[in-house]
Design a protein around this motif. Structure first.
Motif, PDB file in Angstrom:
ATOM      1  N   VAL A   1       0.845  -1.199   0.000  1.00  0.00           N
ATOM      2  CA  VAL A   1       0.000   0.000   0.000  1.00  0.00           C
ATOM      3  C   VAL A   1       0.881   1.251   0.000  1.00  0.00           C
ATOM      4  CG1 VAL A   1      -1.739   1.270   1.314  1.00  0.00           C
ATOM      5  CG2 VAL A   1      -1.868  -1.206   1.166  1.00  0.00           C
ATOM      6  N   HIS A   2       1.952   1.233   0.790  1.00  0.00           N
ATOM      7  CA  HIS A   2       2.873   2.362   0.819  1.00  0.00           C
ATOM      8  C   HIS A   2       3.574   2.512  -0.535  1.00  0.00           C
ATOM      9  CE1 HIS A   2       2.147   2.463   5.085  1.00  0.00           C
ATOM     10  NE2 HIS A   2       2.630   1.237   5.230  1.00  0.00           N
ATOM     11  N   ALA A   3       3.905   1.387  -1.146  1.00  0.00           N
ATOM     12  CA  ALA A   3       4.541   1.429  -2.467  1.00  0.00           C
ATOM     13  C   ALA A   3       3.599   2.043  -3.495  1.00  0.00           C
ATOM     14  CB  ALA A   3       4.951   0.023  -2.890  1.00  0.00           C
ATOM     15  N   ARG A   4       2.323   1.718  -3.379  1.00  0.00           N
ATOM     16  CA  ARG A   4       1.347   2.289  -4.315  1.00  0.00           C
ATOM     17  C   ARG A   4       1.243   3.793  -4.130  1.00  0.00           C
ATOM     18  NH1 ARG A   4      -5.124   1.318  -5.046  1.00  0.00           N
ATOM     19  NH2 ARG A   4      -5.201   2.493  -6.975  1.00  0.00           N
ATOM     20  N   VAL A   5       1.191   4.241  -2.886  1.00  0.00           N
ATOM     21  CA  VAL A   5       1.110   5.672  -2.614  1.00  0.00           C
ATOM     22  C   VAL A   5       2.348   6.390  -3.148  1.00  0.00           C
ATOM     23  CG1 VAL A   5       1.094   7.394  -0.753  1.00  0.00           C
ATOM     24  CG2 VAL A   5      -0.438   5.422  -0.644  1.00  0.00           C
ATOM     25  N   LEU A   6       3.534   5.815  -2.912  1.00  0.00           N
ATOM     26  CA  LEU A   6       4.761   6.421  -3.425  1.00  0.00           C
ATOM     27  C   LEU A   6       4.773   6.490  -4.948  1.00  0.00           C
ATOM     28  CD1 LEU A   6       7.587   4.966  -1.168  1.00  0.00           C
ATOM     29  CD2 LEU A   6       6.929   7.344  -1.412  1.00  0.00           C
ATOM     30  N   CYS A   7       4.280   5.442  -5.568  1.00  0.00           N
ATOM     31  CA  CYS A   7       4.240   5.406  -7.032  1.00  0.00           C
ATOM     32  C   CYS A   7       3.299   6.485  -7.570  1.00  0.00           C
ATOM     33  CB  CYS A   7       3.798   4.017  -7.482  1.00  0.00           C
ATOM     34  SG  CYS A   7       4.213   3.646  -9.183  1.00  0.00           S
ATOM     35  N   LYS A   8       2.145   6.637  -6.946  1.00  0.00           N
ATOM     36  CA  LYS A   8       1.187   7.670  -7.370  1.00  0.00           C
ATOM     37  C   LYS A   8       1.753   9.066  -7.110  1.00  0.00           C
ATOM     38  CE  LYS A   8      -2.557   5.222  -8.445  1.00  0.00           C
ATOM     39  NZ  LYS A   8      -3.279   5.292  -9.681  1.00  0.00           N
ATOM     40  N   LEU A   9       2.380   9.278  -5.933  1.00  0.00           N
ATOM     41  CA  LEU A   9       2.960  10.583  -5.634  1.00  0.00           C
ATOM     42  C   LEU A   9       4.053  10.940  -6.629  1.00  0.00           C
ATOM     43  CD1 LEU A   9       3.195  10.642  -1.740  1.00  0.00           C
ATOM     44  CD2 LEU A   9       1.790  12.084  -3.196  1.00  0.00           C
ATOM     45  N   LYS A  10       4.850   9.946  -7.017  1.00  0.00           N
ATOM     46  CA  LYS A  10       5.914  10.204  -7.981  1.00  0.00           C
ATOM     47  C   LYS A  10       5.326  10.626  -9.328  1.00  0.00           C
ATOM     48  CE  LYS A  10      10.113  10.607  -8.810  1.00  0.00           C
ATOM     49  NZ  LYS A  10      10.752  11.765  -8.244  1.00  0.00           N
ATOM     50  N   LEU A  11       4.210  10.044  -9.711  1.00  0.00           N
ATOM     51  CA  LEU A  11       3.555  10.448 -10.954  1.00  0.00           C
ATOM     52  C   LEU A  11       3.090  11.906 -10.878  1.00  0.00           C
ATOM     53  CD1 LEU A  11       1.400   7.303 -11.770  1.00  0.00           C
ATOM     54  CD2 LEU A  11       3.314   8.169 -13.083  1.00  0.00           C
ATOM     55  N   TYR A  12       2.458  12.264  -9.753  1.00  0.00           N
ATOM     56  CA  TYR A  12       1.973  13.643  -9.594  1.00  0.00           C
ATOM     57  C   TYR A  12       3.141  14.628  -9.535  1.00  0.00           C
ATOM     58  CZ  TYR A  12      -2.436  11.336  -8.520  1.00  0.00           C
ATOM     59  OH  TYR A  12      -3.563  10.565  -8.576  1.00  0.00           O
ATOM     60  N   GLN A  13       4.203  14.254  -8.834  1.00  0.00           N
ATOM     61  CA  GLN A  13       5.358  15.123  -8.749  1.00  0.00           C
ATOM     62  C   GLN A  13       5.969  15.339 -10.130  1.00  0.00           C
ATOM     63  OE1 GLN A  13       8.856  13.413  -7.181  1.00  0.00           O
ATOM     64  NE2 GLN A  13      10.048  15.249  -7.583  1.00  0.00           N
ATOM     65  N   THR A  14       6.050  14.286 -10.913  1.00  0.00           N
ATOM     66  CA  THR A  14       6.615  14.405 -12.256  1.00  0.00           C
ATOM     67  C   THR A  14       5.749  15.301 -13.138  1.00  0.00           C
ATOM     68  OG1 THR A  14       7.597  12.215 -12.035  1.00  0.00           O
ATOM     69  CG2 THR A  14       7.384  13.083 -14.258  1.00  0.00           C
ATOM     70  N   ALA A  15       4.422  15.170 -13.007  1.00  0.00           N
ATOM     71  CA  ALA A  15       3.526  16.033 -13.789  1.00  0.00           C
ATOM     72  C   ALA A  15       3.720  17.498 -13.411  1.00  0.00           C
ATOM     73  CB  ALA A  15       2.083  15.609 -13.566  1.00  0.00           C
ATOM     74  N   VAL A  16       3.850  17.794 -12.121  1.00  0.00           N
ATOM     75  CA  VAL A  16       4.055  19.175 -11.675  1.00  0.00           C
ATOM     76  C   VAL A  16       5.394  19.698 -12.173  1.00  0.00           C
ATOM     77  CG1 VAL A  16       4.442  20.589  -9.614  1.00  0.00           C
ATOM     78  CG2 VAL A  16       2.530  18.997  -9.680  1.00  0.00           C
ATOM     79  N   VAL A  17       6.440  18.896 -12.053  1.00  0.00           N
ATOM     80  CA  VAL A  17       7.772  19.323 -12.498  1.00  0.00           C
ATOM     81  C   VAL A  17       7.781  19.569 -14.004  1.00  0.00           C
ATOM     82  CG1 VAL A  17      10.166  18.546 -12.767  1.00  0.00           C
ATOM     83  CG2 VAL A  17       9.027  18.323 -10.570  1.00  0.00           C
ATOM     84  N   LEU A  18       7.121  18.704 -14.768  1.00  0.00           N
ATOM     85  CA  LEU A  18       7.060  18.912 -16.219  1.00  0.00           C
ATOM     86  C   LEU A  18       6.326  20.211 -16.562  1.00  0.00           C
ATOM     87  CD1 LEU A  18       6.378  15.327 -17.600  1.00  0.00           C
ATOM     88  CD2 LEU A  18       8.417  16.719 -17.945  1.00  0.00           C
ATOM     89  N   CYS A  19       5.239  20.491 -15.857  1.00  0.00           N
ATOM     90  CA  CYS A  19       4.503  21.742 -16.103  1.00  0.00           C
ATOM     91  C   CYS A  19       5.359  22.959 -15.749  1.00  0.00           C
ATOM     92  CB  CYS A  19       3.205  21.755 -15.308  1.00  0.00           C
ATOM     93  SG  CYS A  19       1.986  20.588 -15.909  1.00  0.00           S
ATOM     94  N   LEU A  20       6.032  22.897 -14.612  1.00  0.00           N
ATOM     95  CA  LEU A  20       6.887  24.021 -14.208  1.00  0.00           C
ATOM     96  C   LEU A  20       8.063  24.198 -15.163  1.00  0.00           C
ATOM     97  CD1 LEU A  20       6.909  23.614 -10.328  1.00  0.00           C
ATOM     98  CD2 LEU A  20       5.628  25.260 -11.703  1.00  0.00           C
ATOM     99  N   THR A  21       8.622  23.099 -15.646  1.00  0.00           N
ATOM    100  CA  THR A  21       9.720  23.188 -16.608  1.00  0.00           C
ATOM    101  C   THR A  21       9.232  23.787 -17.917  1.00  0.00           C
ATOM    102  OG1 THR A  21      10.761  21.268 -15.609  1.00  0.00           O
ATOM    103  CG2 THR A  21      11.506  21.868 -17.803  1.00  0.00           C
ATOM    104  N   GLY A  22       8.048  23.379 -18.347  1.00  0.00           N
ATOM    105  CA  GLY A  22       7.471  23.964 -19.563  1.00  0.00           C
ATOM    106  C   GLY A  22       7.231  25.452 -19.413  1.00  0.00           C
ATOM    107  N   ALA A  23       6.736  25.851 -18.241  1.00  0.00           N
ATOM    108  CA  ALA A  23       6.513  27.280 -17.998  1.00  0.00           C
ATOM    109  C   ALA A  23       7.836  28.035 -17.961  1.00  0.00           C
ATOM    110  CB  ALA A  23       5.756  27.473 -16.685  1.00  0.00           C
ATOM    111  N   SER A  24       8.860  27.426 -17.396  1.00  0.00           N
ATOM    112  CA  SER A  24      10.174  28.066 -17.328  1.00  0.00           C
ATOM    113  C   SER A  24      10.776  28.223 -18.720  1.00  0.00           C
ATOM    114  CB  SER A  24      11.094  27.240 -16.445  1.00  0.00           C
ATOM    115  OG  SER A  24      12.373  27.800 -16.398  1.00  0.00           O
TER     116      SER A  24
END
Length: 195
Positions: A58-81
């Motif tokens: 369950v913790h692995a699933r949460v980490l995997c989902k958080l990593k996906l969301y973090q990557t989406a945010v970083v990609l958006c911020l990089t695109g804006a930059s």
């Protein structure tokens, strides 16, 4: 007249499709790795008994989902930059590190066995693990298709043990007896061999 022709044409198409098995039912994802499609009754699915569980899946699933969301945010911020032509080195470095970690974590969690069930009547094993996106995925394999870890030189007491299959098209998985719980030792030994 036109309606009767359409009805007769539809009936002929339906008969042809039924005879040629063009309309096949969609099998469950657990059947994905099997070489032949099988239909299972609810009684056969009920006969699967849990023999192993990794409580940290369950913790692995949460980490995997958080990593996906973090990557989406970083990609958006990089695109804006990049769009604002600001300093590019730091955002691109963070984006690269984030994508690399997503790939590594996704690959590791995809191969981590969370729950294992055994059907003693049919000698089949149902293995539940995560996919790349952090969702549950199941596959059903015969016990004879599993290579015991001791046969490939793995030590069952290690943190993670490679779980391989005779059929090479099935991907290797990882089992953690050290951190997991064995719920039925006898059935578990039928799958992995002597502990």
């Amino acid at each position: 007249m036109l309606v009767s022709r359409v009805n007769s044409l539809l009936a002929r198409v339906h008969r042809t499709a039924r005879n040629q098995n063009l309309f096949r039912s969609v099998t469950h994802t657990a059947q994905r790795y099997t070489s032949k499609p099988t239909t299972r009754t609810s009684e056969e699915l009920i006969n699967f008994k849990p023999v192993y569980k990794l409580p940290y899946i369950v913790h692995a699933r949460v980490l995997c989902k958080l990593k996906l969301y973090q990557t989406a945010v970083v990609l958006c911020l990089t695109g804006a930059s990049v769009a604002t032509q600001a300093e590019l080195f730091i955002p691109l470095t963070i984006c690269t590190v984030s994508l690399t970690m997503l790939g590594i974590m996704g690959e590791f969690f995809r191969k981590l066995i969370g729950i294992m069930y055994v059907n003693p009547t049919t000698d089949e094993v149902k293995i539940a693990h995560l996919n790349f996106w952090g969702n549950r995925k199941e596959m059903i394999r015969p016990i004879n298709d599993i290579v015991p870890p001791s046969d490939i030189g793995e030590n069952i007491s290690d943190a993670f043990v490679k779980f391989t299959f005779v059929e090479k098209s099935t991907p290797n998985l990882y089992l953690s007896v050290k951190y997991g719980h064995i719920l039925d030792k006898h059935l578990f030994q039928r799958v992995v061999g002597e502990l």
